[in-house]
Enzyme design. Structure first.
Site, PDB file in Angstrom:
ATOM      1  N   CYS A   2      -4.798   1.356  -5.389  1.00 55.57           N
ATOM      2  CA  CYS A   2      -5.379   2.612  -5.186  1.00 55.57           C
ATOM      3  C   CYS A   2      -5.796   2.711  -3.929  1.00 55.57           C
ATOM      4  O   CYS A   2      -6.283   1.946  -3.790  1.00 55.57           O
ATOM      5  CB  CYS A   2      -6.129   3.216  -6.790  1.00 55.57           C
ATOM      6  N   ARG A  27      -1.099   3.591  -0.785  1.00 59.90           N
ATOM      7  CA  ARG A  27      -1.414   2.213  -0.924  1.00 59.90           C
ATOM      8  C   ARG A  27      -1.148   2.555  -3.067  1.00 59.90           C
ATOM      9  O   ARG A  27      -1.767   2.224  -4.009  1.00 59.90           O
ATOM     10  CB  ARG A  27      -3.438   1.893  -1.577  1.00 59.90           C
ATOM     11  N   TRP A  75      -2.598   3.722  -8.406  1.00 61.47           N
ATOM     12  CA  TRP A  75      -1.279   3.012  -8.317  1.00 61.47           C
ATOM     13  C   TRP A  75      -1.618   2.616 -10.322  1.00 61.47           C
ATOM     14  O   TRP A  75      -2.678   1.987 -10.122  1.00 61.47           O
ATOM     15  CB  TRP A  75      -1.182   1.745  -7.529  1.00 61.47           C
ATOM     16  N   ASN A  99     -11.525   1.500  -8.229  1.00 62.65           N
ATOM     17  CA  ASN A  99      -9.491   0.619  -7.534  1.00 62.65           C
ATOM     18  C   ASN A  99      -9.859  -0.666  -8.469  1.00 62.65           C
ATOM     19  O   ASN A  99     -11.313  -1.104  -8.613  1.00 62.65           O
ATOM     20  CB  ASN A  99     -10.329   0.736  -6.413  1.00 62.65           C
ATOM     21  N   GLY A 100      -9.140  -1.205  -8.794  1.00 61.54           N
ATOM     22  CA  GLY A 100      -9.051  -2.832  -9.910  1.00 61.54           C
ATOM     23  C   GLY A 100      -8.508  -2.733 -11.761  1.00 61.54           C
ATOM     24  O   GLY A 100      -8.486  -1.662 -11.577  1.00 61.54           O
ATOM     25  N   GLU A 483      13.736 -14.199   2.633  1.00 61.76           N
ATOM     26  CA  GLU A 483      12.726 -12.229   3.080  1.00 61.76           C
ATOM     27  C   GLU A 483      13.285 -11.291   3.473  1.00 61.76           C
ATOM     28  O   GLU A 483      13.334 -10.065   2.754  1.00 61.76           O
ATOM     29  CB  GLU A 483      11.821 -12.950   5.121  1.00 61.76           C
ATOM     30  N   LYS A 487      13.364  -7.910   1.208  1.00 57.05           N
ATOM     31  CA  LYS A 487      13.290  -6.414   1.372  1.00 57.05           C
ATOM     32  C   LYS A 487      14.411  -5.617   1.124  1.00 57.05           C
ATOM     33  O   LYS A 487      14.356  -4.805   0.552  1.00 57.05           O
ATOM     34  CB  LYS A 487      13.557  -6.187   3.744  1.00 57.05           C
ATOM     35  N   GLU A 490      13.146  -4.951  -2.461  1.00 56.61           N
ATOM     36  CA  GLU A 490      12.498  -4.336  -2.940  1.00 56.61           C
ATOM     37  C   GLU A 490      12.273  -2.414  -2.106  1.00 56.61           C
ATOM     38  O   GLU A 490      11.731  -2.075  -3.152  1.00 56.61           O
ATOM     39  CB  GLU A 490      10.798  -4.115  -1.881  1.00 56.61           C
ATOM     40  N   HIS A 506      25.535 -25.639  -6.146  1.00 58.32           N
ATOM     41  CA  HIS A 506      25.126 -25.851  -7.655  1.00 58.32           C
ATOM     42  C   HIS A 506      24.741 -24.806  -8.880  1.00 58.32           C
ATOM     43  O   HIS A 506      24.304 -25.150  -9.719  1.00 58.32           O
ATOM     44  CB  HIS A 506      24.155 -26.866  -7.320  1.00 58.32           C
ATOM     45  N   LYS A 605       1.190  -1.254  -1.559  1.00 57.80           N
ATOM     46  CA  LYS A 605       0.762  -1.614  -0.178  1.00 57.80           C
ATOM     47  C   LYS A 605      -0.491  -2.397  -0.546  1.00 57.80           C
ATOM     48  O   LYS A 605      -1.305  -1.428  -1.157  1.00 57.80           O
ATOM     49  CB  LYS A 605       0.478  -0.331   1.022  1.00 57.80           C
TER      50      LYS A 605
END
Ligand code: M6R
Length: 610
Positions: A2, A27, A75, A99-100, A483, A487, A490, A506, A605
Site C-alpha cells: 500500500c 504499490r 493492496w 501499511n503492513g 525470469e 515476466k 506476471e 525427466h 510493487k
C-alpha cells in the site's frame, strides 16, 4: 504494497495528497482514500474502490479543503477490496491509514469489541483506529496515544494518525514498513516512499525501525523505540523529477525496458576504468572483505532471486568462490549453517521487501563476515541495515514487472565477481580486461536487442491465445528462462514455466503438444550442441518452437520452428543481452491480451508484507 501520504500545511492539501497517491499507485491499486481536516476541525473523508483516478474525481467534485490530511492507496491483505475496507479508517475523532499487517488483530478486535467498539470493516487496520481512540482518553497527547497503541501491535506496519479535534499535527509510527518525512518551508509531509513527495520537496528524513514522530507545519519531532528524542539525518533526494512520468511510452514497463542502456551506463559509471574494475567503488572496506570471501550466500525474492541464480554461475566460474542462492521467504524460516568467511548478499530493487529484510536481520546474527546489499533505492531499509550497499543506478522503477532492476543487478554482480576474482588472484589482468570490455559494450548491445522490438511484437501474436508457455535454457540461461517465465505470467496471466533444457525428458516433455509454445534461449556457447538435442526432443513430439538463437548457432527454421536470429555478443554478458527480447515478448503478449501491464492484477510493487 500500500502507499501512504500525509501533509500538514497552511494551504489546502487534498490535491497534494492525491498527486502523491498517483505516484504511489504502482504499490497498491485496489482502492484509495483521503481524510482532510480544516482549521475549524471539519473532517472530510472520501474513499473509492478502484484506481486513484476514481478518488481524484470525487475529491475534485467535492472541493475538499483543509491543510492537514492523510491518504492511502490499498493492496488488500485483510478484507476484500471495497470502499468500506479502504483507508482511512475512523474511530470517533481519529482517522488512520496503515501499511503492513497487524498479526494480533483478531485478539485486539475481541478486546476492543468488549470495550464497546463496533467494527465496520474486515481490515486489521481498524483495530489501530479504535486503539488510538481508546488510548487517547488517558493520554496527554496524540503521540503518547500512538506510542501506547504501537506497544500493543504485533506485525509490520507504518501507520499515520490524525485527530479531527487537533488539525495542527499528524503522528506516525514505523515498524517494518518504510516511512519518509518530507521537509517543506512552513509545511511538512510524510509518505511511504519519497517518490510521492517529489512535487513538494526534495529534503527527506527516513524514520528508523521503532520510531514514532509528530509532524506539525514547523516541526518534526522523532522518538526512537526506547522513547528517546532523536534526530534523523536530512537527505537531499537525487531521484529525477520526472520519474513518475511515462514520457513518449505507453507504459512504465515499456519505458523501463528502453531505459536499460542508460541504466546500465549509470550503474557502471565510476566503477570500471578502461580495463579494470575499481574494487574500492564497491563500498567501504570492500577490498579487505572481497580478498577474504570464500563463500557467497545470496538471498532475494522474485526477479531479484532470478538474477542471483544467473550470477551464481559467474561467482563460481569467474571468481572461483562457492555461491548459494535462496528465496528469502524460505531462508528466513530454516536453520542454516554459515560457512567460514561467507559474504551475505541481498538483492532487491526496492530495498524494502519484507522477506528479504527479515532474512538479512536473521542472517546478521549468524556470523557472516559482512552483509552486502545490491539495491536500487538509496535510503531504503536494506541499504541502511547492510554493511555494504552496492547501488544499482537504474533510476526509479514503477512498472510492477521488474526489468531494468534485473539487468542492472546482473551488471553490478559481474563487476563484483570480477573484483573478487582479481583481489583473490583468480583472474589475471588479461581476463579482467576482457570482462571489463564486455561490460563497456553492454549499453550498445542492449540497444541492438531493443531493435528487435517490432519483430517480437509480430511474434507475440502466436502466444496471446495460448494458455501455457515453456521457456528453456541451459547453464546461466536457465535463470534467464526463469525470469522470462516470471515476466510472461506476471503481466499476461499466461501460465509459464522455465526448465533447464536437459531436464525436459525427466517429465515436462509430456506437456509438449501443438498448444504449448516452447521458447528456447540459444546463445552460441559450449552447451549449444546439447541444447540442440533438447530442441530435437521437442520437435519430435510436435512442439511449437521459438528459438532466440545466436546468428551463428546454425538453427534452421521450418513450419514447427521459428528462429529469431540474434547478433553474436560476448559470452560474458550474453545472459544480460538475451533478457531483453524476453522482456519485450512478455510486454507485447500482454498488450495484445489487453491486461493492465503496469499494474497487473493481484500484485504490487515493493512487497513490504510477509
Ligand atoms: O524489490 P525487490 O527486488 O526485493 O522485489 C522482489 C520481488 O517482489 C519482485 O522482483 C517481483 O517478483 C517483481 N514483480 C517481478 O517482476
Amino acid at each position: 504494497m500500500c502507499g501512504i501520504v500525509g501533509a500538514v500545511a497552511q494551504r489546502d492539501v487534498a490535491e497534494i495528497l492525491v498527486e502523491g497517491l498517483r505516484r504511489l499507485e504502482y504499490r497498491g491499486y485496489d482502492s484509495a482514500g483521503v481524510a482532510v481536516v480544516d482549521a475549524q476541525s471539519n473532517l472530510t473523508r472520501i474513499r473509492r474502490l478502484g484506481k486513484v483516478q476514481e478518488l481524484a474525481d470525487a475529491v475534485n467534485s467535492e472541493q475538499v479543503s483543509g491543510g492537514t490530511g492523510i491518504a492511502h492507496t490499498r493492496w488488500a491483505t485483510h478484507g476484500v477490496p471495497s470502499e468500506v475496507n479502504a483507508h482511512p479508517h475512523v474511530s470517533g475523532d481519529i482517522a488512520v491509514v496503515h501499511n503492513g499487517i497487524i498479526e494480533n488483530h483478531e485478539e485486539l478486535r475481541t478486546l476492543l469489541q468488549e470495550r464497546g467498539y463496533v467494527f465496520v470493516s474486515q481490515t486489521d487496520t481498524e483495530v489501530i483506529a479504535h486503539l488510538v481512540e481508546w488510548e487517547l482518553r488517558t493520554s496527554e497527547t496524540l503521540l503518547e496515544a500512538l506510542q501506547k497503541t504501537a506497544a500493543q501491535l504485533d506485525g509490520a506496519y507504518g501507520t499515520v494518525v490524525l485527530d479531527r479535534k487537533d488539525p495542527s499535527r499528524i503522528v506516525v509510527a514505523r515498524s517494518g514498513s518504510p516511512i519518509v518525512i518530507g521537509l517543506g518551508i512552513g509545511e511538512n509531509f510524510l509518505a511511504s516512499d519519497q517518490l510521492a513527495l517529489l512535487s513538494v520537496t526534495r529534503r527527506f528524513m527516513f524514520l528508523e525501525e521503532g520510531d514514532v514522530a509528530e509532524i506539525t507545519r514547523r516541526n518534526v519531532t522523532i522518538y526512537d523505540q526506547a522513547g528517546k528524542l532523536v534526530e534523523r539525518e536530512i537527505i537531499e533526494s537525487n531521484i529525477e523529477h520526472d520519474a513518475g512520468d511515462k514520457g513518449q511510452y505507453r507504459h512504465f514497463m515499456q519505458k523501463e525496458i528502453f531505459e536499460q542502456p542508460m541504466a546500465l551506463k549509470s550503474t557502471m559509471e565510476g566503477r570500471i576504468t578502461r580495463d579494470t574494475v575499481i574494487t574500492e567503488s564497491i563500498g567501504v572496506n570492500a577490498v579487505e572483505i572481497l580478498k577474504k570471501v570464500e563463500h557467497v550466500q545470496i538471498i532475494a525474492c522474485g526477479t531479484s532471486y532470478n538474477s542471483g541464480m544467473a550470477a551464481r554461475y559467474w561467482f563460481e566460474d569467474i571468481a572461483g568462490v562457492s555461491c548459494d542462492v535462496e528465496i528469502a521467504s524460505e531462508f528466513r524460516y530454516r536453520n542454516f549453517v554459515t560457512r567460514p568467511n561467507s559474504l551475505l548478499i541481498t538483492l532487491s530493487q526496492s530495498g524494502e521487501t519484507a522477506d528479504t529484510l527479515a532474512a538479512l536481520r536473521i542472517a546478521k546474527e549468524k556470523g557472516y563476515m559482512a552483509a552486502m546489499t545490491i539495491c536500487n533505492v538509496s535510503g531504503s531499509s536494506l541499504v541502511r541495515e547492510s554493511d555494504i550497499a552496492f547501488m544499482t543506478r537504474a533510476g526509479t522503477e514503477i512498472g510492477v514487472a521488474s526489468t531494468k532492476a534485473f539487468t542492472t543487478q546482473l551488471a553490478a554482480m559481474l563487476m563484483l565477481v570480477t573484483a573478487i576474482g582479481k583481489e583473490q588472484g583468480r583472474i589475471d589482468a588479461v581476463k579482467e580486461a576482457e570482462i571489463v570490455e564486455a561490460i563497456h559494450a553492454l549499453p550498445v548491445q542492449i540497444e541492438s536487442a531493443l531493435a528487435f522490438d517490432k519483430q517480437i511484437e509480430a511474434l507475440a501474436e502466436d502466444f496471446a491465445d495460448k494458455h501455457h508457455t515453456l521457456f528453456l535454457g541451459r547453464g546461466e540461461y536457465y535463470p534467464i528462462a526463469m525470469e522470462a517465465a516470471l515476466k510472461l505470467k506476471e503481466i499476461s496471466y499466461i501460465h509459464a514455466e522455465a526448465y533447464a533444457a536437459g531436464e525436459l525428458k525427466h517429465g515436462p516433455l509430456a506437456l509438449i503438444d501443438a498448444d504449448m509454445p516452447v521458447v528456447v534461449i540459444a546463445p552460441n556457447n559450449d552447451l549449444l550442441e546439447k541444447l540442440k538435442s533438447n530442441v530435437e526432443e521437442v520437435r519430435a513430439r510436435g512442439g511449437l518452437l521459438y528459438v532466440f538463437a545466436d546468428e551463428k548457432a546454425g538453427f534452421e527454421a521450418d513450419e514447427s520452428m521459428k528462429i529469431i536470429p540474434m547478433p553474436h555478443v560476448s559470452e560474458i554478458t550474453a545472459p544480460i543481452f538475451y533478457t531483453v527480447p524476453m522482456q519485450l515478448l512478455s510486454y507485447h503478449v500482454a498488450l495484445i491480451k489487453g491486461t493492465d501491464v503496469d499494474q497487473p492484477r493481484n500484485l504490487a510493487k515493493a512487497v513490504t508484507v510477509e
